[in-house]
Design a protein around this motif. Sequence first.
Motif, mmCIF file in Angstrom:
data_model
loop_
_atom_site.group_PDB
_atom_site.id
_atom_site.type_symbol
_atom_site.label_atom_id
_atom_site.label_comp_id
_atom_site.label_asym_id
_atom_site.label_seq_id
_atom_site.Cartn_x
_atom_site.Cartn_y
_atom_site.Cartn_z
ATOM 1 N N GLN A 30 -16.441 -11.645 -2.834
ATOM 2 C CA GLN A 30 -15.914 -12.978 -2.536
ATOM 3 C C GLN A 30 -14.541 -13.194 -3.176
ATOM 4 N N GLU A 31 -14.286 -12.490 -4.283
ATOM 5 C CA GLU A 31 -12.986 -12.615 -4.955
ATOM 6 C C GLU A 31 -11.861 -12.001 -4.134
ATOM 7 N N LEU A 32 -12.218 -11.170 -3.150
ATOM 8 C CA LEU A 32 -11.208 -10.465 -2.357
ATOM 9 C C LEU A 32 -10.807 -11.239 -1.115
ATOM 10 N N ARG A 33 -11.357 -12.416 -0.930
ATOM 11 C CA ARG A 33 -11.046 -13.230 0.239
ATOM 12 C C ARG A 33 -9.696 -13.910 0.083
ATOM 13 N N TRP A 34 -9.026 -14.056 1.208
ATOM 14 C CA TRP A 34 -7.708 -14.691 1.218
ATOM 15 C C TRP A 34 -7.752 -16.072 0.567
ATOM 16 N N SER A 35 -8.738 -16.852 0.897
ATOM 17 C CA SER A 35 -8.835 -18.225 0.389
ATOM 18 C C SER A 35 -9.016 -18.269 -1.126
ATOM 19 N N ARG A 36 -9.448 -17.133 -1.719
ATOM 20 C CA ARG A 36 -9.616 -17.070 -3.173
ATOM 21 C C ARG A 36 -8.378 -16.520 -3.867
ATOM 22 N N PHE A 37 -7.921 -15.329 -3.434
ATOM 23 C CA PHE A 37 -6.839 -14.695 -4.198
ATOM 24 C C PHE A 37 -5.495 -15.401 -4.013
ATOM 25 N N LYS A 38 -5.344 -16.190 -2.938
ATOM 26 C CA LYS A 38 -4.062 -16.881 -2.754
ATOM 27 C C LYS A 38 -3.820 -17.925 -3.835
ATOM 28 N N GLN A 39 -4.880 -18.315 -4.538
ATOM 29 C CA GLN A 39 -4.759 -19.324 -5.590
ATOM 30 C C GLN A 39 -4.411 -18.723 -6.944
ATOM 31 N N LEU A 40 -4.415 -17.403 -7.058
ATOM 32 C CA LEU A 40 -4.123 -16.739 -8.319
ATOM 33 C C LEU A 40 -2.625 -16.756 -8.625
ATOM 34 N N ASP A 41 -2.304 -16.600 -9.898
ATOM 35 C CA ASP A 41 -0.896 -16.425 -10.253
ATOM 36 C C ASP A 41 -0.444 -15.050 -9.817
ATOM 37 N N ILE B 68 6.503 -3.559 7.793
ATOM 38 C CA ILE B 68 5.570 -4.130 8.765
ATOM 39 C C ILE B 68 4.132 -3.782 8.385
ATOM 40 N N GLU B 69 3.915 -2.553 7.905
ATOM 41 C CA GLU B 69 2.572 -2.160 7.472
ATOM 42 C C GLU B 69 2.040 -3.097 6.400
ATOM 43 N N GLN B 70 2.847 -3.349 5.374
ATOM 44 C CA GLN B 70 2.387 -4.176 4.262
ATOM 45 C C GLN B 70 2.098 -5.611 4.709
ATOM 46 N N ILE B 71 2.962 -6.163 5.534
ATOM 47 C CA ILE B 71 2.720 -7.519 6.046
ATOM 48 C C ILE B 71 1.490 -7.513 6.949
ATOM 49 N N TYR C 212 -1.482 -9.506 -8.129
ATOM 50 C CA TYR C 212 -0.992 -8.145 -7.987
ATOM 51 C C TYR C 212 -1.988 -7.141 -8.557
ATOM 52 N N GLU C 213 -2.573 -7.463 -9.699
ATOM 53 C CA GLU C 213 -3.552 -6.564 -10.311
ATOM 54 C C GLU C 213 -4.793 -6.431 -9.420
ATOM 55 N N LEU C 214 -5.219 -7.544 -8.814
ATOM 56 C CA LEU C 214 -6.380 -7.527 -7.919
ATOM 57 C C LEU C 214 -6.118 -6.624 -6.713
ATOM 58 N N PHE C 215 -4.920 -6.739 -6.141
ATOM 59 C CA PHE C 215 -4.563 -5.902 -4.994
ATOM 60 C C PHE C 215 -4.507 -4.438 -5.389
ATOM 61 N N ALA D 196 6.022 -10.675 -7.837
ATOM 62 C CA ALA D 196 6.771 -11.794 -7.246
ATOM 63 C C ALA D 196 6.878 -11.647 -5.735
ATOM 64 N N LEU D 197 7.148 -10.442 -5.264
ATOM 65 C CA LEU D 197 7.268 -10.215 -3.827
ATOM 66 C C LEU D 197 5.917 -10.425 -3.137
ATOM 67 N N LEU D 198 4.836 -9.913 -3.725
ATOM 68 C CA LEU D 198 3.503 -10.105 -3.150
ATOM 69 C C LEU D 198 3.177 -11.590 -3.040
ATOM 70 N N SER D 199 3.414 -12.333 -4.112
ATOM 71 C CA SER D 199 3.123 -13.773 -4.107
ATOM 72 C C SER D 199 3.953 -14.496 -3.055
ATOM 73 N N ASN D 200 5.207 -14.069 -2.907
ATOM 74 C CA ASN D 200 6.110 -14.678 -1.932
ATOM 75 C C ASN D 200 5.597 -14.458 -0.514
ATOM 76 N N VAL D 201 5.173 -13.231 -0.214
ATOM 77 C CA VAL D 201 4.693 -12.910 1.131
ATOM 78 C C VAL D 201 3.384 -13.638 1.424
ATOM 79 N N VAL D 202 2.487 -13.681 0.457
ATOM 80 C CA VAL D 202 1.215 -14.393 0.638
ATOM 81 C C VAL D 202 1.465 -15.871 0.903
ATOM 82 N N ASP D 203 2.381 -16.480 0.156
ATOM 83 C CA ASP D 203 2.702 -17.896 0.374
ATOM 84 C C ASP D 203 3.263 -18.118 1.774
ATOM 85 N N MET D 204 4.137 -17.190 2.239
ATOM 86 C CA MET D 204 4.732 -17.342 3.560
ATOM 87 C C MET D 204 3.661 -17.280 4.648
ATOM 88 N N ILE D 205 2.792 -16.285 4.565
ATOM 89 C CA ILE D 205 1.753 -16.126 5.580
ATOM 90 C C ILE D 205 0.760 -17.279 5.532
#
Length: 486
Positions: A70-81, A29-32, A86-89, A122-131
């Motif tokens: 600005q690179e740390l914004r949701w609208s930006r990093f969600k577009q990354l592979d 729950i913390e991570q989400i 993961y490296e950015l986080f 893969a898990l990070l990308s999956n959770v970001v896509d879901m949210i």
Amino acid sequence: MITGELKSKVDRVWDAFWSGGISNPLEVIEQITYLLFLRRLDDRQILAEKKAVLNSGVIEDPVFMPGEEQELRWSRFKQLDAESMYELFDTRVFKFLQGLGGDGSTYGSHMKNARFTIPTPALLSNVVDMIDGIELTDRDTNGDLYEYLLSKLSTSGTNGQFRTPRHIIDLMVAMTAPKPDDEICDPACGTAGFLVAASEYVRRQHPGVLSDAKQRNHFHESMFHGYDFDSTMLRIGSMNMLQHGVERPDIRYRDSLSEVAGEDTQRYTLILANPPFAGSLDYESTAKDLLKTVKTKKTELLFLALFLKLLKAGGRAAVIVPDGVLFGSSKAHKDLRKALVEEHKLDAVVKLPSGVFKPYAGVSTAILFFTKTGVGGTDDVWFYDVRADGFSLDDKRNPTEANDLPDVLSRWSNRAAEKDRARTEQSFLVPKAEIVEQGYDLSLNRYKEIEYDEVEHRAPLDIIADIETLEAEIAKGLAELKGMLR
């Protein structure tokens, strides 16, 4: 309540965390929560940018400064592979979160201890896509999503962190009817379920609360107060309030029973709580001002003393207590019950069925409703025996048709009319004089009358005669059986 595809998405992500090696539901729950927070921050900046276009062109109170942030914004990093995200986080995003405490908000300060523990790209990308696929502009959807995440705690009982069932919280909130000018406190707030429910009640029953600038400021900054000494629960509780639309709740670190809360004495008008009541404290580790009220090591009694200390005169409380508080024979038990009846106004005792907190606890509990007066005021005390709460009382807690809670709320609103109601019913009033006569015992069974059906039994000599006849028949049968075996 979330259903369908959204619920399935959350369940799949939850399963992915477990498969990835994170089995502690609090950690999941913390991570989400952190990701939901990042999205909320970006949404807030987008709104500020739109306002800037219409006004002066200057963004007021920007969350993300121009340049690298600005690179740390949701609208930006969600577009990354996945790998780049993961490296950015791992290197920057969580350092940014940890630095947000400087804005003075309580939830920002709790983020200073944020840790990034999602194990794989893969898990990070999956959770970001879901949210990202969830429409969170709707406050109800936002809150329902978070409530569903928190409900995962009820199946685990991890670290002793148990949530009060939402329908019990809603009942307590509805019975105390929070008002727009209330200052509401939960001194053992955990995930802030009581504060969230109170905020939703105020929004629903007083729709104009956010249209007045003064009331809106009170709602967001000074209406809701919660204490806890678990930093994880503080972060989750703060985020729970945020996801339900309370921008700057006062959620603070405090060991409520060990610290002197002088600045909060007689501060609050409403206390809603389900404090921990499974242990005891040494006198040395208990706040001395509480021991002056009641000398005991039992946490459930110390919390009641604390509630009385924190409430303003005229302030009211709805708190869950173990049954032992109602009839315990120690001097501390009796003194506290006497104080509630004689020095303040004890309004009601609502007895809950023992299965309410299953599957993680089968303890018998009750809800005490009282008003702090300092000058007495108890007249008749209302008792209600809840036998069904809309769910099965076993570990599965499946929904059922049997549910007394609507009746509790209905009769509470008109409890003065129950003065002559028979003691054999589920609810009734008991005069103060009778409670005093019973040594301030507040257990429902002390006052409830059980109606027995009259049953006519046969005369004992007739029953004995029948037994003798049967014994003779058995003896005859055994003799015949012996004869056949010779």
